[in-house]
Write a protein that holds these residues in place. Structure first.
Motif, PDB file in Angstrom:
ATOM      1  N   GLY A 399       0.785  -1.226   0.000  1.00  0.00           N
ATOM      2  CA  GLY A 399       0.000   0.000   0.000  1.00  0.00           C
ATOM      3  C   GLY A 399       0.817   1.275   0.000  1.00  0.00           C
ATOM      4  N   LEU A 400       2.144   1.154   0.101  1.00  0.00           N
ATOM      5  CA  LEU A 400       3.013   2.335   0.084  1.00  0.00           C
ATOM      6  C   LEU A 400       3.721   2.400  -1.257  1.00  0.00           C
ATOM      7  CD1 LEU A 400       4.187   4.759   1.650  1.00  0.00           C
ATOM      8  CD2 LEU A 400       6.020   3.234   2.435  1.00  0.00           C
ATOM      9  N   TRP A 401       3.649   3.566  -1.921  1.00  0.00           N
ATOM     10  CA  TRP A 401       4.137   3.717  -3.292  1.00  0.00           C
ATOM     11  C   TRP A 401       5.038   4.934  -3.415  1.00  0.00           C
ATOM     12  CZ3 TRP A 401       2.261  -0.179  -6.470  1.00  0.00           C
ATOM     13  CH2 TRP A 401       1.136  -0.866  -5.993  1.00  0.00           C
ATOM     14  N   LEU A 402       5.847   4.925  -4.489  1.00  0.00           N
ATOM     15  CA  LEU A 402       6.709   6.056  -4.820  1.00  0.00           C
ATOM     16  C   LEU A 402       6.300   6.639  -6.168  1.00  0.00           C
ATOM     17  CD1 LEU A 402      10.376   4.912  -3.999  1.00  0.00           C
ATOM     18  CD2 LEU A 402       8.976   6.529  -2.723  1.00  0.00           C
ATOM     19  N   ALA A 403       6.299   7.964  -6.261  1.00  0.00           N
ATOM     20  CA  ALA A 403       6.084   8.649  -7.543  1.00  0.00           C
ATOM     21  C   ALA A 403       7.006   9.847  -7.596  1.00  0.00           C
ATOM     22  CB  ALA A 403       4.628   9.091  -7.692  1.00  0.00           C
ATOM     23  N   GLY A 404       7.579  10.099  -8.747  1.00  0.00           N
ATOM     24  CA  GLY A 404       8.472  11.242  -8.905  1.00  0.00           C
ATOM     25  C   GLY A 404       9.326  11.088 -10.135  1.00  0.00           C
ATOM     26  N   ASP A 405       9.998  12.174 -10.535  1.00  0.00           N
ATOM     27  CA  ASP A 405      10.811  12.121 -11.747  1.00  0.00           C
ATOM     28  C   ASP A 405      12.035  11.223 -11.601  1.00  0.00           C
ATOM     29  OD1 ASP A 405      12.405  13.672 -10.098  1.00  0.00           O
ATOM     30  OD2 ASP A 405      12.304  15.476 -11.339  1.00  0.00           O
ATOM     31  N   TYR A 406      12.380  10.835 -10.365  1.00  0.00           N
ATOM     32  CA  TYR A 406      13.548   9.992 -10.124  1.00  0.00           C
ATOM     33  C   TYR A 406      13.220   8.506 -10.169  1.00  0.00           C
ATOM     34  CZ  TYR A 406      11.568   9.370  -5.465  1.00  0.00           C
ATOM     35  OH  TYR A 406      10.733   9.057  -4.420  1.00  0.00           O
ATOM     36  N   VAL A 407      11.930   8.168 -10.256  1.00  0.00           N
ATOM     37  CA  VAL A 407      11.500   6.768 -10.295  1.00  0.00           C
ATOM     38  C   VAL A 407      11.875   6.165 -11.649  1.00  0.00           C
ATOM     39  CG1 VAL A 407       9.436   5.303 -10.307  1.00  0.00           C
ATOM     40  CG2 VAL A 407       9.700   7.070  -8.573  1.00  0.00           C
ATOM     41  N   ASP A 408      12.060   4.862 -11.683  1.00  0.00           N
ATOM     42  CA  ASP A 408      12.535   4.159 -12.872  1.00  0.00           C
ATOM     43  C   ASP A 408      11.752   4.554 -14.120  1.00  0.00           C
ATOM     44  OD1 ASP A 408      14.107   2.376 -14.324  1.00  0.00           O
ATOM     45  OD2 ASP A 408      12.704   0.728 -14.033  1.00  0.00           O
ATOM     46  N   SER A 409      12.487   4.936 -15.162  1.00  0.00           N
ATOM     47  CA  SER A 409      11.883   5.436 -16.395  1.00  0.00           C
ATOM     48  C   SER A 409      12.920   5.369 -17.505  1.00  0.00           C
ATOM     49  CB  SER A 409      11.427   6.893 -16.208  1.00  0.00           C
ATOM     50  OG  SER A 409      11.085   7.491 -17.444  1.00  0.00           O
ATOM     51  N   PRO A 410      12.488   5.189 -18.760  1.00  0.00           N
ATOM     52  CA  PRO A 410      13.453   5.259 -19.864  1.00  0.00           C
ATOM     53  C   PRO A 410      13.948   6.678 -20.105  1.00  0.00           C
ATOM     54  CG  PRO A 410      11.225   5.022 -20.716  1.00  0.00           C
ATOM     55  CD  PRO A 410      11.132   4.847 -19.228  1.00  0.00           C
ATOM     56  N   TYR A 411      13.257   7.664 -19.529  1.00  0.00           N
ATOM     57  CA  TYR A 411      13.590   9.058 -19.743  1.00  0.00           C
ATOM     58  C   TYR A 411      14.326   9.636 -18.538  1.00  0.00           C
ATOM     59  CZ  TYR A 411      10.262   8.823 -23.621  1.00  0.00           C
ATOM     60  OH  TYR A 411       9.612   8.483 -24.767  1.00  0.00           O
ATOM     61  N   PRO A 412      15.003  10.766 -18.712  1.00  0.00           N
ATOM     62  CA  PRO A 412      15.644  11.445 -17.573  1.00  0.00           C
ATOM     63  C   PRO A 412      14.604  12.052 -16.651  1.00  0.00           C
ATOM     64  CG  PRO A 412      15.827  12.776 -19.558  1.00  0.00           C
ATOM     65  CD  PRO A 412      15.246  11.468 -19.989  1.00  0.00           C
ATOM     66  N   ALA A 413      15.083  12.748 -15.631  1.00  0.00           N
ATOM     67  CA  ALA A 413      14.185  13.344 -14.631  1.00  0.00           C
ATOM     68  C   ALA A 413      13.539  14.592 -15.206  1.00  0.00           C
ATOM     69  CB  ALA A 413      14.961  13.666 -13.360  1.00  0.00           C
ATOM     70  N   THR A 414      12.421  14.414 -15.879  1.00  0.00           N
ATOM     71  CA  THR A 414      11.702  15.498 -16.541  1.00  0.00           C
ATOM     72  C   THR A 414      10.270  15.553 -16.011  1.00  0.00           C
ATOM     73  OG1 THR A 414      10.984  14.007 -18.300  1.00  0.00           O
ATOM     74  CG2 THR A 414      13.045  15.209 -18.654  1.00  0.00           C
ATOM     75  N   GLU A 416       7.760  14.954 -17.774  1.00  0.00           N
ATOM     76  CA  GLU A 416       7.113  13.780 -18.347  1.00  0.00           C
ATOM     77  C   GLU A 416       7.355  12.542 -17.494  1.00  0.00           C
ATOM     78  OE1 GLU A 416       4.896  11.555 -21.296  1.00  0.00           O
ATOM     79  OE2 GLU A 416       5.006  13.662 -20.712  1.00  0.00           O
ATOM     80  N   SER A 417       8.580  12.354 -17.023  1.00  0.00           N
ATOM     81  CA  SER A 417       8.859  11.225 -16.137  1.00  0.00           C
ATOM     82  C   SER A 417       8.049  11.328 -14.854  1.00  0.00           C
ATOM     83  CB  SER A 417      10.351  11.163 -15.807  1.00  0.00           C
ATOM     84  OG  SER A 417      11.109  10.807 -16.932  1.00  0.00           O
ATOM     85  N   ALA A 418       7.915  12.534 -14.338  1.00  0.00           N
ATOM     86  CA  ALA A 418       7.157  12.733 -13.105  1.00  0.00           C
ATOM     87  C   ALA A 418       5.701  12.316 -13.278  1.00  0.00           C
ATOM     88  CB  ALA A 418       7.252  14.191 -12.669  1.00  0.00           C
ATOM     89  N   VAL A 419       5.038  12.819 -14.314  1.00  0.00           N
ATOM     90  CA  VAL A 419       3.619  12.502 -14.469  1.00  0.00           C
ATOM     91  C   VAL A 419       3.419  11.050 -14.863  1.00  0.00           C
ATOM     92  CG1 VAL A 419       2.982  14.890 -14.974  1.00  0.00           C
ATOM     93  CG2 VAL A 419       3.538  13.357 -16.861  1.00  0.00           C
ATOM     94  N   ARG A 420       4.346  10.478 -15.617  1.00  0.00           N
ATOM     95  CA  ARG A 420       4.226   9.055 -15.953  1.00  0.00           C
ATOM     96  C   ARG A 420       4.287   8.186 -14.708  1.00  0.00           C
ATOM     97  NH1 ARG A 420       6.543   7.092 -21.730  1.00  0.00           N
ATOM     98  NH2 ARG A 420       5.798   8.835 -22.982  1.00  0.00           N
ATOM     99  N   SER A 421       5.159   8.537 -13.778  1.00  0.00           N
ATOM    100  CA  SER A 421       5.241   7.756 -12.551  1.00  0.00           C
ATOM    101  C   SER A 421       3.953   7.883 -11.745  1.00  0.00           C
ATOM    102  CB  SER A 421       6.444   8.206 -11.711  1.00  0.00           C
ATOM    103  OG  SER A 421       6.221   9.478 -11.130  1.00  0.00           O
ATOM    104  N   GLY A 422       3.400   9.105 -11.665  1.00  0.00           N
ATOM    105  CA  GLY A 422       2.152   9.289 -10.936  1.00  0.00           C
ATOM    106  C   GLY A 422       1.009   8.505 -11.542  1.00  0.00           C
ATOM    107  N   SER A 423       0.927   8.500 -12.867  1.00  0.00           N
ATOM    108  CA  SER A 423      -0.125   7.745 -13.540  1.00  0.00           C
ATOM    109  C   SER A 423       0.066   6.242 -13.358  1.00  0.00           C
ATOM    110  CB  SER A 423      -0.144   8.097 -15.035  1.00  0.00           C
ATOM    111  OG  SER A 423      -0.503   9.454 -15.230  1.00  0.00           O
ATOM    112  N   ALA A 424       1.330   5.791 -13.360  1.00  0.00           N
ATOM    113  CA  ALA A 424       1.600   4.366 -13.160  1.00  0.00           C
ATOM    114  C   ALA A 424       1.168   3.918 -11.767  1.00  0.00           C
ATOM    115  CB  ALA A 424       3.090   4.076 -13.367  1.00  0.00           C
ATOM    116  N   VAL A 425       1.421   4.756 -10.759  1.00  0.00           N
ATOM    117  CA  VAL A 425       0.980   4.438  -9.401  1.00  0.00           C
ATOM    118  C   VAL A 425      -0.545   4.381  -9.347  1.00  0.00           C
ATOM    119  CG1 VAL A 425       0.869   5.274  -7.030  1.00  0.00           C
ATOM    120  CG2 VAL A 425       3.034   5.338  -8.267  1.00  0.00           C
ATOM    121  N   ALA A 426      -1.214   5.333  -9.974  1.00  0.00           N
ATOM    122  CA  ALA A 426      -2.679   5.336  -9.974  1.00  0.00           C
ATOM    123  C   ALA A 426      -3.224   4.051 -10.588  1.00  0.00           C
ATOM    124  CB  ALA A 426      -3.196   6.557 -10.734  1.00  0.00           C
ATOM    125  N   ARG A 427      -2.666   3.622 -11.710  1.00  0.00           N
ATOM    126  CA  ARG A 427      -3.129   2.384 -12.335  1.00  0.00           C
ATOM    127  C   ARG A 427      -2.917   1.192 -11.412  1.00  0.00           C
ATOM    128  NH1 ARG A 427      -0.558   4.752 -16.820  1.00  0.00           N
ATOM    129  NH2 ARG A 427       1.271   3.406 -16.545  1.00  0.00           N
TER     130      ARG A 427
END
Length: 439
Positions: A399-414, A416-427
C-alpha cells in the motif's frame, strides 16, 4: 467492500503527485493530497519575488512526451497553453537548424540539408549517429557515457559543441562526460527519430504552476478530492486498520494506500518512518544537479530572434524570450544547467557575465536591465549518470508507493517522467483489490 472507494493519501503537490491524484479520482478513488508549501508544482513552480512572478526554472517538452499533454487535456487546460514549434535549434550567427513541416523522416532530412552553420562533414556525422541509434540503440551499454557514444560514432567537434552537448545537458541536466548514453539515446530515439510531431518543441506560454498544477487542483475540487496545502507530513505508520500519517494537527485517518510523491531528498525520511531503510538509503544516495535561471528584464525593444535560442560561450546554455511566450515584454530567461564554475560567482557577477554572454551571442550592445533576478534550484534533478539504478513505484510495504521524476523510467528526470510515474501508481492502486474484494 466492492462499492467502497479506495482511500488514498498523496504526499507532495508537484507534477507526480497531482498526476496520480487526477487519475485516481477519475478511477473513483477517494483522494487526499498533502503539500507542505502553499504553492503547487514542487520543483516546477511559479515564484513571486519583489512583485515579479517568474518560474523557478524553464521547462520545454517534446511532442513524444505525451502523458503530460494527456493530463492537461483531462483537467481542461487549453492546448494553446503550449507553443508548438517544429524542432528549431538556433544560435544567432552560428547555427540555424529547423525541421521542415514534412512527414518523418523528411522533416529532419530537409532540416539538415538546409541547416546553416554546419559543414557537410557535420551533417554526415549527425546522420551517422542517427543510423547507429536506429541499429544499436537498444543495445547501448548501461555504463556508457554520452561522450563515449559521440566519440565512437565520430561526431565532429562542432556538432558536439553546438548540438549534442547542449541537447544532452538540456534533457538530462548532466554534462556529456557524465551523462548516460542509454537514456540520451532514448530521448533522441523518441524525438528526432520519431514522427514529425514527436520532434516538435512544446514551450509553455504560462507559468509552471498554471500549466498543470492549478488546473489539476480545480479538477480535484470539483470531484470531492481533498487538497491540504501548508501541511507537513512527518512520517508514515501501518497497523491492521491501514496506513496513517503523522504530523502536526493531522486527523487520525487510515488509508488503504499512501503515495510518497515528494522530491527524492525528502522521500528518505518518510520511507524510513515506514521501515523501508534499504530503499531510503538508495534514494538518499542519488547525486543531484542544479539549474540556475537568470532573469534579465529589459524594455520591450529587446527581443530574441526565436522564443528559445542557444547561447555561445558560458555560463548559460539557453535563453528564452518570455515576452514572445505570453509573458512580460523584454523579459529574458537564461538557463544554466548542471554543476559548473558559475557556482563560485556572486549573484551580481553571474548576472553581469550572463548579460555579456547574451550580448555577444546577439551581436549587439544591451542596455542596463530594468531589474534582474537569479533563481537557483540546487537539487533540481538527480544526475542522470551511467549505471544509475532508479527505484520502481512499489515499496516493500503493501500500500506504500513512490512517484516522482527519479523513479525508474526510460527518460531522464523530466516533467514527463514525473507525471508518468504518478499515472503508473494510480493504475497500480486501482488494480489492487481491497480485503474481501476480487478483481
Amino acid at each position: 467492500m466492492a462499492d467502497t472507494p479506495q482511500r488514498v493519501a498523496i504526499i507532495g503537490g508537484g507534477y507526480a503527485g497531482l498526476a496520480c491524484a487526477v487519475d485516481l479520482t477519475r478511477g473513483g478513488a477517494q483522494v487526499t493530497l498533502f503539500e507542505r508549501s502553499h504553492t503547487l508544482g514542487g520543483r516546477a513552480r511559479v515564484v513571486v519575488k519583489d512583485g515579479h512572478r517568474v518560474d523557478n526554472g524553464q521547462h520545454i517538452l517534446i511532442g513524444a512526451y505525451t502523458e503530460l499533454a494527456r493530463l492537461m487535456r483531462a483537467v481542461g487546460q487549453s492546448p494553446k497553453t503550449l507553443e508548438r514549434r517544429p524542432l528549431t535549434l538556433v544560435t544567432p550567427g552560428t547555427l540555424a537548424l529547423r525541421a521542415a513541416r514534412l512527414p518523418a523522416p523528411l522533416h529532419l532530412a530537409f532540416g539538415l540539408l538546409f541547416a546553416k552553420g554546419l559543414s557537410w562533414a557535420d551533417r554526415d556525422a549527425m546522420r551517422g549517429l542517427m543510423r547507429h541509434l536506429k541499429k544499436y540503440g537498444d543495445r547501448i551499454g548501461a555504463h556508457a557515457t554520452v561522450a563515449a557514444l559521440l566519440h565512437d560514432t565520430a561526431q565532429t567537434p562542432r556538432v558536439i559543441e553546438l548540438i549534442w552537448a547542449p541537447l544532452c545537458v538540456a534533457a538530462l541536466n548532466t554534462p556529456i562526460e557524465r551523462a548516460s548514453a542509454r537514456v540520451f539515446a532514448n530521448v533522441l530515439r523518441d524525438s528526432l527519430m520519431g514522427t514529425a510531431a514527436d520532434s516538435e518543441l512544446l514551450i509553455p506560454r504560462t507559468d509552471l504552476t498554471e500549466l498543470f498544477p492549478v488546473q489539476a487542483a480545480r479538477y480535484l475540487a470539483t470531484r470531492r478530492g481533498r487538497l491540504d496545502t501548508g501541511t507537513t507530513i512527518a512520517g508514515i505508520t501501518r497497523d491492521e486498520r491501514g496506513l496513517a500519517l503523522t504530523g502536526d494537527s493531522l486527523p487520525s485517518r487510515r488509508y488503504d494506500h499512501v503515495v510518497i510523491a515528494t522530491a527524492p531528498y525528502h522521500a528518505g525520511t518518510l520511507l524510513r518512518s515506514a521501515g523501508c531503510d534499504t530503499l531510503a538509503d538508495q534514494v538518499d544516495a542519488f547525486e543531484h544537479e542544479p539549474i540556475v535561471t537568470v532573469y534579465l528584464a529589459f524594455d520591450e525593444s529587446v527581443r530574441l530572434p526565436e522564443p528559445m535560442i542557444g547561447l555561445t560561450g558560458a555560463p548559460a546554455q539557453w535563453a528564452f524570450d518570455r515576452g514572445a511566450l505570453g509573458g512580460e515584454a523584454g523579459l529574458l530567461a537564461c538557463v544554466i544547467s548542471a554543476h559548473g564554475p558559475h557556482e563560485a560567482l556572486s549573484r551580481e557577477a553571474l548576472e553581469a557575465q550572463v548579460r555579456e554572454q547574451l550580448a555577444a551571442t546577439l551581436g549587439r550592445t544591451l542596455p542596463d536591465p530594468l531589474w534582474s533576478m537569479t533563481i537557483t534550484e540546487k537539487r533540481a534533478t538527480i544526475a542522470c549518470t551511467p549505471g544509475l539504478t532508479r527505484p520502481g513505484i512499489a515499496t516493500p510495504v503493501p500500500g506504500l508507493w513512490l512517484a516522482g521524476d527519479y523513479v525508474d523510467s526510460p527518460y531522464p528526470a523530466t516533467l514527463e517522467s514525473a507525471v508518468r510515474s504518478g499515472s503508473a501508481v494510480a493504475r497500480a492502486i486501482l488494480a489492487t483489490p481491497r480485503d474481501g474484494e476480487t478483481r
